[in-house]
Structure formats: C-alpha cells, structure tokens
Design an enzyme around this catalytic site. Structure first.
Site, PDB file in Angstrom:
ATOM      1  N   HIS A  17      27.760 -27.039 -83.122  1.00  7.80           N
ATOM      2  CA  HIS A  17      28.764 -27.648 -82.228  1.00  7.80           C
ATOM      3  C   HIS A  17      29.890 -26.684 -81.847  1.00  7.80           C
ATOM      4  O   HIS A  17      30.712 -27.015 -80.995  1.00  7.80           O
ATOM      5  CB  HIS A  17      29.373 -28.901 -82.863  1.00  7.80           C
ATOM      6  CG  HIS A  17      28.387 -30.025 -83.035  1.00  7.80           C
ATOM      7  ND1 HIS A  17      27.705 -30.577 -81.981  1.00  7.80           N
ATOM      8  CD2 HIS A  17      27.959 -30.678 -84.150  1.00  7.80           C
ATOM      9  CE1 HIS A  17      26.900 -31.541 -82.425  1.00  7.80           C
ATOM     10  NE2 HIS A  17      27.031 -31.613 -83.737  1.00  7.80           N
ATOM     11  N   ASP A  24      19.206 -34.728 -89.770  1.00  6.30           N
ATOM     12  CA  ASP A  24      19.873 -36.016 -89.500  1.00  6.30           C
ATOM     13  C   ASP A  24      19.076 -36.883 -88.517  1.00  6.30           C
ATOM     14  O   ASP A  24      19.539 -37.950 -88.112  1.00  6.30           O
ATOM     15  CB  ASP A  24      21.333 -35.827 -89.040  1.00  6.30           C
ATOM     16  CG  ASP A  24      21.535 -34.656 -88.118  1.00  6.30           C
ATOM     17  OD1 ASP A  24      20.553 -34.097 -87.620  1.00  6.30           O
ATOM     18  OD2 ASP A  24      22.714 -34.296 -87.886  1.00  6.30           O
ATOM     19  N   TYR A  38      22.338 -35.992 -93.478  1.00  4.52           N
ATOM     20  CA  TYR A  38      23.376 -36.647 -94.289  1.00  4.52           C
ATOM     21  C   TYR A  38      22.865 -37.706 -95.253  1.00  4.52           C
ATOM     22  O   TYR A  38      23.667 -38.302 -95.974  1.00  4.52           O
ATOM     23  CB  TYR A  38      24.457 -37.214 -93.345  1.00  4.52           C
ATOM     24  CG  TYR A  38      24.934 -36.110 -92.424  1.00  4.52           C
ATOM     25  CD1 TYR A  38      25.756 -35.102 -92.923  1.00  4.52           C
ATOM     26  CD2 TYR A  38      24.474 -36.000 -91.117  1.00  4.52           C
ATOM     27  CE1 TYR A  38      26.129 -34.033 -92.119  1.00  4.52           C
ATOM     28  CE2 TYR A  38      24.836 -34.931 -90.308  1.00  4.52           C
ATOM     29  CZ  TYR A  38      25.667 -33.956 -90.815  1.00  4.52           C
ATOM     30  OH  TYR A  38      26.019 -32.888 -90.038  1.00  4.52           O
TER      31      TYR A  38
END
Ligand code: Q9C
Ligand code: ZN
Length: 357
Positions: free
Chosen positions: A165, A290, A329
């Site tokens: 990101h 994820d 996660y």
C-alpha cells in the site's frame, strides 16, 4: 528453500487501528510473522538467514526521500509534542480540495500535520521501533532478491511490516516502505530485464501500481477484492491499465464477494497468462493470505487447497520467484497457509494436517 527473516519486526508493535470512530485491536500483529516462522521451521525444508543491510539508496530509488526522512524522524517529532499516547496517528489529511485554487501551502511543521501529509489512513500507527522494523523488511526483500540473482529458483522473505500500500510519496494500509516495489526496482537494475509483479493480497496494491504505473519495464498484475466494496477503495479497477510507456503493463483482476477457489484460480490463470506474455526471467510475488475464507477483514471464501494450487501454478511459469509476505490476518492458520503456498511452489505435496480449528 531459503527464507530471509529477522526478529527486528517485533519492535513494530502498535496496539490499535481506528475503525468507524473506534480504536480496535490492530490486525497486523507481530504474532503473524512469528507463526509463519514457526510453521516453516517445523517443516524442516526451509533454511533461515538474516537480512543484509542495503542502505537507503534502494529505498529512495522508489520513494520520495522526504518520506524516508519523515519516517526516520517521526517518533522523535511526536515525542516533542509531549504526547502521552503511545502511537502516532493522523487526524487531518490534506486532500487536494483543501487548498483548491490556492496553490501549495508551506511544508507542515506540526507533528500532527506531518503525519497527515504522508499517511493516508487510520490503520497505520507508528511506534518507536516502526522505522527500524520497516527498514529491516526492505533489507529482507533485497537480501532475498540477491539470493535469487545468485541462482536460487525461489526465495521467501518474511517481510513485516508489509509494503504494497506504500506509494512513492505516501504510506498506509499497515505499510511503510514498498518492499515488493523496492525489490523489483533492484532486480530491474541488476538484471537489465523487465520484471513482473504478481500481487495476490486481498487488497489492491495501490502503492505498487502507483510506483510503476507509467513504466513499461515492470508489469503489475493484481488479484484483489473489487475496490467497489473493498479497501483501498480508490484504486484497483479493471480499467486501470497503465499510462504512457506503461500502458498495458498494469492488470487488475477484481474478485467478487465470496469468491470460491475455482473462480480465484481462473482469475490467477488470467494473471499468469499476462505474466507469461511479458518478458523477463524473474517474478516478484506479493503474497497476501487475507483472501482466506476465515480472514477477519476480508470477504472471499478461499481454503488452504487454493494456496497450494496457486503456488503450483506460479511455479509452472518457469521463472525465478521472489516471494514477499504481505497481509493475512487469520493467525491460527496463517503459518500453514503460507507453508502450503510455498510447498506448491516447490512441487512438494500439500499438508492440511496441521490446520487446527
Ligand atoms: N474494515 C494489508 O493487507 N483497513 N493491508 C481496512 C477494513 C486497512 C490491509 C478496513 C487494511 C490494510 C497489507
Ligand atoms: Zn491485504
């Protein structure tokens, strides 16, 4: 298979992220990397090495030097505020509309203004050890890249914090420096060849896309939750194909809500086809887990079988593969999911026996 890992990541230990106006426990926790390390150690087929320091030049080859300088000083700056809070969070963001028609303002001086200048969300707190951890994640990616250049077919860097990101002049999404982009740029420089990046994290790698958007020598291919419903919301649409010399070198494959293994693997095949048609002998993989059906912040339906199969299909490209950790996660299965992806890549059988409920 060689793995690059350092315990330095443990010093990046923020406690919270802000969601819907509330502080909640942050999902991007140190235990993520530790459970992956333990799963690979227990396998016996992985050897661990520490990253080698590569200095700041590979970082500023990709990022604004002023962002590097900000991150290096951020903790000291924040302390000078006299804050008692243990984490740095932005609260005010200079959207272009704030100074629309006024020209640029001065460089901000206040620590609160400075963090809002560089960080785009409220999920990416910094603590004292963040900068060192983020630099060591970059060094892990670069060290693994060097090992690949020395002849390894496949290397894994257990990067934490993740990177995809982070854009040239902005960070966020749990990411500070773009490990994959820095490694890809290093590989372009060392090989003189084009380099492809395959990003399979659930979230669109807005940073990696931005960094290489106008470049024809780095192909970016991403599978991710459709930004029409998924973070980072403002990029990752299928019509973003690159610009100028980079036109055609950006491929976004947005995935539907609840996406199954089959649908996911069909999209992966489309991405691999684009990579196969692009030149070069090395591939960088931004490996996010994820996409898992049980992941707490995502909405696809993948199971561990899909990760083994994905690793296998990536190997079938016949390129050297540098695998870098991004998100993921659901900590109880994260280690086995990463391990199974890497087992597939190595042509070893899958092992679903250690997936506890
Ligand atoms: N309720 C990576 O996976 N928050 N970053 C999303 C959803 C930020 C994810 C909010 C998610 C960042 C590397
Ligand atoms: Zn993600």
């Amino acid at each position: 298979m060689r793995v690059v890992y350092t315990a330095e990541h443990l010093r990046h230990e923020p406690r919270h992220e802000l969601q819907d106006g509330e502080a909640i426990g942050i999902f991007e926790v140190p235990e993520r990397a530790e459970t992956i390390r333990r799963a690979l150690e227990a396998d016996g087929g992985f050897t661990f090495e520490e990253p080698v320091a590569h200095g700041v030049d590979p970082v500023t080859a990709v990022h604004d030097p002023a962002m590097l300088a900000y991150l290096e000083d951020a903790w000291r700056d924040w302390r000078e505020l006299g804050e008692t809070a243990g984490e740095i969070f932005p609260d005010t963001f200079p959207l272009p509309a704030l100074r629309e028609g006024m020209g640029p303002g001065p460089e901000p001086h206040s620590p609160r203004a400075r963090v809002g200048r560089w960080c785009f969300d409220t999920a990416t707190p910094m603590v004292e050890g963040t900068y060192g951890a983020a630099r060591s994640a970059v060094d892990a990616a670069l060290t693994a890249a060097d090992q690949m250049l020395e002849g390894e077919d496949a290397v894994y860097a257990l990067c934490r914090p993740p990177g995809h990101h982070a854009a040239r002049a902005m960070f966020g999404g749990y990411c500070f420096f773009n490990n994959a982009a820095i490694a890809a740029e290093h590989l372009v420089g060392r090989t003189g060849e084009p380099v492809a990046i395959l990003d399979v994290d659930y979230h669109h790698g807005n940073g990696t896309q931005q960094i290489f958007y106008a470049r024809g020598d780095v192909l970016y291919v991403s599978l991710h939750g459709d930004p029409d419903r998924a973070y980072p919301y403002f990029s990752g649409f299928a019509d973003e194909v690159g610009a100028g010399a980079g036109e055609g070198a950006n491929v976004n494959l947005p995935l539907p809500l609840g996406c199954s293994n089959e649908e996911y693997l069909a999209n992966l095949d489309r991405g691999l086809e684009a990579i196969g048609a692009f030149g070069g002998s090395v591939l960088v993989v931004s490996l996010g887990i994820d996409t898992y059906g049980r992941d707490p912040i995502c909405d696809l339906s993948l199971t561990t079988e899909a990760y083994h199969e994905a690793g296998k299909r990536v190997a079938a490209l016949g390129r050297s593969v540098l695998v870098l950790q991004e998100g993921g996660y659901f900590v109880p299965h994260l280690g086995q999911n990463v391990r199974n992806w890497l087992l597939g890549l190595q042509g070893r059988p899958r092992d679903l026996s250690l997936l506890s409920s």
